[in-house]
Design a protein around this motif. Structure first.
Motif, PDB file in Angstrom:
ATOM      1  N   GLN B 161      39.086  19.479  31.991  1.00 45.02           N
ATOM      2  CA  GLN B 161      40.436  20.019  31.927  1.00 45.02           C
ATOM      3  C   GLN B 161      41.267  19.641  33.157  1.00 45.02           C
ATOM      4  OE1 GLN B 161      41.288  22.581  34.087  1.00 45.02           O
ATOM      5  NE2 GLN B 161      39.253  22.966  34.881  1.00 45.02           N
ATOM      6  N   MET B 169      38.159  24.753  27.435  1.00 46.59           N
ATOM      7  CA  MET B 169      38.455  25.383  28.727  1.00 46.59           C
ATOM      8  C   MET B 169      39.950  25.336  29.039  1.00 46.59           C
ATOM      9  SD  MET B 169      36.722  26.832  31.108  1.00 46.59           S
ATOM     10  CE  MET B 169      37.596  27.780  32.314  1.00 46.59           C
ATOM     11  N   MET B 173      42.840  28.211  29.697  1.00 49.44           N
ATOM     12  CA  MET B 173      43.700  28.295  30.878  1.00 49.44           C
ATOM     13  C   MET B 173      45.174  28.339  30.498  1.00 49.44           C
ATOM     14  SD  MET B 173      41.700  25.696  33.358  1.00 49.44           S
ATOM     15  CE  MET B 173      42.842  25.770  34.741  1.00 49.44           C
ATOM     16  N   ASN B 176      45.984  31.629  29.273  1.00 43.81           N
ATOM     17  CA  ASN B 176      45.968  32.550  30.410  1.00 43.81           C
ATOM     18  C   ASN B 176      47.270  32.462  31.215  1.00 43.81           C
ATOM     19  OD1 ASN B 176      44.941  34.407  32.306  1.00 43.81           O
ATOM     20  ND2 ASN B 176      44.335  32.718  33.640  1.00 43.81           N
ATOM     21  N   TYR B 180      48.434  36.063  30.960  1.00 40.15           N
ATOM     22  CA  TYR B 180      47.766  36.791  32.050  1.00 40.15           C
ATOM     23  C   TYR B 180      46.753  37.825  31.565  1.00 40.15           C
ATOM     24  CZ  TYR B 180      51.226  34.633  35.014  1.00 40.15           C
ATOM     25  OH  TYR B 180      51.991  33.722  35.658  1.00 40.15           O
ATOM     26  N   GLN B 181      46.127  37.568  30.423  1.00 35.37           N
ATOM     27  CA  GLN B 181      45.074  38.483  29.978  1.00 35.37           C
ATOM     28  C   GLN B 181      43.729  37.788  30.105  1.00 35.37           C
ATOM     29  OE1 GLN B 181      47.467  39.433  26.446  1.00 35.37           O
ATOM     30  NE2 GLN B 181      46.730  41.528  26.712  1.00 35.37           N
ATOM     31  N   ALA B 182      43.426  37.453  31.361  1.00 34.48           N
ATOM     32  CA  ALA B 182      42.279  36.596  31.641  1.00 34.48           C
ATOM     33  C   ALA B 182      40.964  37.156  31.103  1.00 34.48           C
ATOM     34  CB  ALA B 182      42.168  36.370  33.143  1.00 34.48           C
ATOM     35  N   PHE B 183      40.784  38.456  31.226  1.00 36.75           N
ATOM     36  CA  PHE B 183      39.494  39.041  30.856  1.00 36.75           C
ATOM     37  C   PHE B 183      39.169  38.769  29.394  1.00 36.75           C
ATOM     38  CE2 PHE B 183      36.344  42.328  30.142  1.00 36.75           C
ATOM     39  CZ  PHE B 183      35.595  42.207  31.292  1.00 36.75           C
ATOM     40  N   GLN B 184      40.142  39.088  28.509  1.00 34.21           N
ATOM     41  CA  GLN B 184      39.910  38.849  27.078  1.00 34.21           C
ATOM     42  C   GLN B 184      39.759  37.355  26.787  1.00 34.21           C
ATOM     43  OE1 GLN B 184      42.092  40.907  28.465  1.00 34.21           O
ATOM     44  NE2 GLN B 184      43.065  42.286  26.988  1.00 34.21           N
ATOM     45  N   PHE B 186      38.916  34.716  28.746  1.00 34.46           N
ATOM     46  CA  PHE B 186      37.712  34.019  29.178  1.00 34.46           C
ATOM     47  C   PHE B 186      36.450  34.606  28.536  1.00 34.46           C
ATOM     48  CE2 PHE B 186      40.644  32.653  32.613  1.00 34.46           C
ATOM     49  CZ  PHE B 186      40.655  31.322  32.238  1.00 34.46           C
ATOM     50  N   THR B 187      36.539  35.851  28.078  1.00 31.00           N
ATOM     51  CA  THR B 187      35.427  36.373  27.276  1.00 31.00           C
ATOM     52  C   THR B 187      35.321  35.578  25.978  1.00 31.00           C
ATOM     53  OG1 THR B 187      35.780  38.577  28.177  1.00 31.00           O
ATOM     54  CG2 THR B 187      34.442  38.429  26.191  1.00 31.00           C
ATOM     55  N   VAL B 189      36.535  32.502  25.424  1.00 28.61           N
ATOM     56  CA  VAL B 189      36.132  31.122  25.739  1.00 28.61           C
ATOM     57  C   VAL B 189      34.625  31.066  26.005  1.00 28.61           C
ATOM     58  CG1 VAL B 189      36.340  29.270  27.448  1.00 28.61           C
ATOM     59  CG2 VAL B 189      38.389  30.431  26.618  1.00 28.61           C
ATOM     60  N   GLY B 190      34.139  32.009  26.819  1.00 29.06           N
ATOM     61  CA  GLY B 190      32.709  32.059  27.119  1.00 29.06           C
ATOM     62  C   GLY B 190      31.887  32.271  25.860  1.00 29.06           C
TER      63      GLY B 190
END
Lengths: 219, 217
Positions: B161, B169, B173, B176, B180-184, B186-187, B189-190
């Motif tokens: 990326q 990935m 990003m 995101n 700005y809701q990174a937690f949800q 990247f969960t 994405v992971g």
């Protein structure tokens, strides 16, 4: 400037290796000592870390955790991510070593009136570590190389430094060649150092020599 | 501000296709190169042997990120402009080739010596020995670690990326940056990476068990 980057890469790697090893040993112990639920928890953790990219783990810590109120700077996030990641791999490797210790060895240790701590230290952990040291070493080197990814959360380690120099000078190719050569030297030195350390820590692991030595001390 | 909802989740999920495509291409090209290096590493010609050993040592001792930077930013500085997808596949292929070469060399070497001797005494040429005697056995041995390495490859595609290629990935990003809701994010994405990698890990472990069982007979 590059020197600072090199120092930071080395520091990051050694901190993560140290903390990761301690965490991994604890998790291996937890897996074998406690009830089965702890074992499942460790297994789930190991599988989770091993099957997701390091970058996602790093971003989860750096961007994701602030959302639930835990704020960290890039450096702290990098150390935490590297430690957690390395611990998962090391747990898996150490477990293989511990599994390779035959049950009769432990019984023999107990028959020699060794204490539980002595059995754990001299019969299980030392020979297990000695056996998996090469695998652990390669994992440490891989972690050192993966630390380059920490530049994504603006940590000024070697790769981060390279990016800045490249932006200032526009001499991309030269910058990246120099930095790549430095990584090469770092990786090879780390490999040599770990081999030397392995020979120091586990001199000629004939398990028997260690056990008789330990028994002598006890008597 | 935009919030993280179904359209964003769908965008991320769709980008997983590019991660898979990149994995497939890098694996394909990397395995051709890796096979060649494995055989060179075992060659009787000293120069070939040393060249392959040097290549593997160097590639395994530098971060993939540096290879990627060099093939994208580095080459464009000297006038060769590679599109992001091309630079990404090229650098990942180089990475794959070095690791597969070592895995496969190990597999070829673990075919018992007597197999070489027996086939030589049947007057087979070296290519014939490889083709009919050694490789069929080596491929079986190499299957579990090769599948295991695929997991590493899928995970490592996440770094492409940086050159602006929109893989799983990067999609995460981008979303995101907008929500700005990174937690949800990247969960999710992971979880997608996990959904791709976990079955492969399991398959690798299963193959290992099957192999060990068949060998102990």
């Amino acid at each position: 400037m590059i020197l600072n980057g090199v120092m930071l890469t080395i520091a990051l790697s050694f901190i993560a290796i140290g903390l990761g090893l301690v965490l991994a040993t604890l998790m291996t112990a937890l897996r074998s000592l406690a009830g089965s639920w702890a074992g499942y928890l460790v297994d789930a953790y190991v599988e989770l870390m091993r099957n997701t990219p390091f970058l996602v783990q790093l971003f989860m810590i750096f961007f994701g955790l602030p959302q639930i109120g835990i704020r960290m700077n890039g450096l702290e996030a990098s150390i935490l991510a590297m430690t957690l990641n390395l611990a998962a791999y090391a747990t898996e490797i150490i477990r293989a070593g511990v599994d390779s210790i035959h049950k009769s060895q432990i019984e023999a240790g107990m028959a020699l009136a060794m204490t539980k701590r002595q059995v754990l230290q001299y019969v299980i952990l030392q020979p297990a570590f000695a056996r998996v040291w090469p695998a652990l070493s390669s994992q440490f080197v891989l972690m050192m190389l993966a630390s380059s990814i920490c530049s994504f959360v603006s940590v000024q380690e070697l790769s981060g430094t390279a990016a800045i120099i490249e932006q200032d000078t526009f001499r991309s190719f030269e910058t990246y060649i120099v930095v790549t050569v430095i990584y090469l030297v770092l990786a090879l030195s780390l490999k040599l150092f770990l081999n030397w350390l392995g020979r120091k820590l586990f001199p000629q692991v004939s398990g028997l020599a260690r056990i008789t030595e330990a028994h002598g001390e006890a008597a | 501000m935009q919030t993280f909802g179904w359209p964003e989740a769908y965008f991320i999920l769709r980008s997983a296709g590019w991660t898979l495509a990149l994995t497939a291409i890098a694996f394909f090209i990397g395995s051709i190169l890796g096979g060649a290096f494995a055989i060179m590493r075992l060659s009787r010609v000293k120069l070939l042997r040393q060249f392959a050993a040097g290549y593997i040592l160097v590639v395994q001792s530098i971060p993939v990120l540096m290879v990627l930077f060099m093939s994208y930013y580095g080459l464009s500085a000297v006038g060769i402009e590679l599109p992001p997808f091309f630079a990404a596949s090229a650098s990942l292929s180089i990475y794959v080739s070095a690791y597969l070469a070592e895995i496969w060399r190990g597999s070829i070497e673990s075919v018992p010596r007597q197999q070489w001797e027996a086939s030589a005494s049947l007057a087979l040429t070296t290519p014939q020995q490889y083709r009919y005697i050694i490789l069929p056995q080596a491929i079986r041995i190499s299957l579990p670690p090769t599948v295991g390495f695929l997991v590493q490859l899928v995970k490592n595609t996440s770094i492409v990326q940086v050159v602006g290629f929109v893989d799983l990935m990067r999609a995460g990003m981008l979303v995101n940056n907008a929500t700005y809701q990174a937690f949800q994010i990247f969960t999710l994405v992971g979880a997608i990476y996990f959904a791709i990698c976990f079955p492969l890990s399991r398959l690798s472990r299963h193959l290992e068990k099957v192999m060990n069982a068949s060998r102990s007979h």
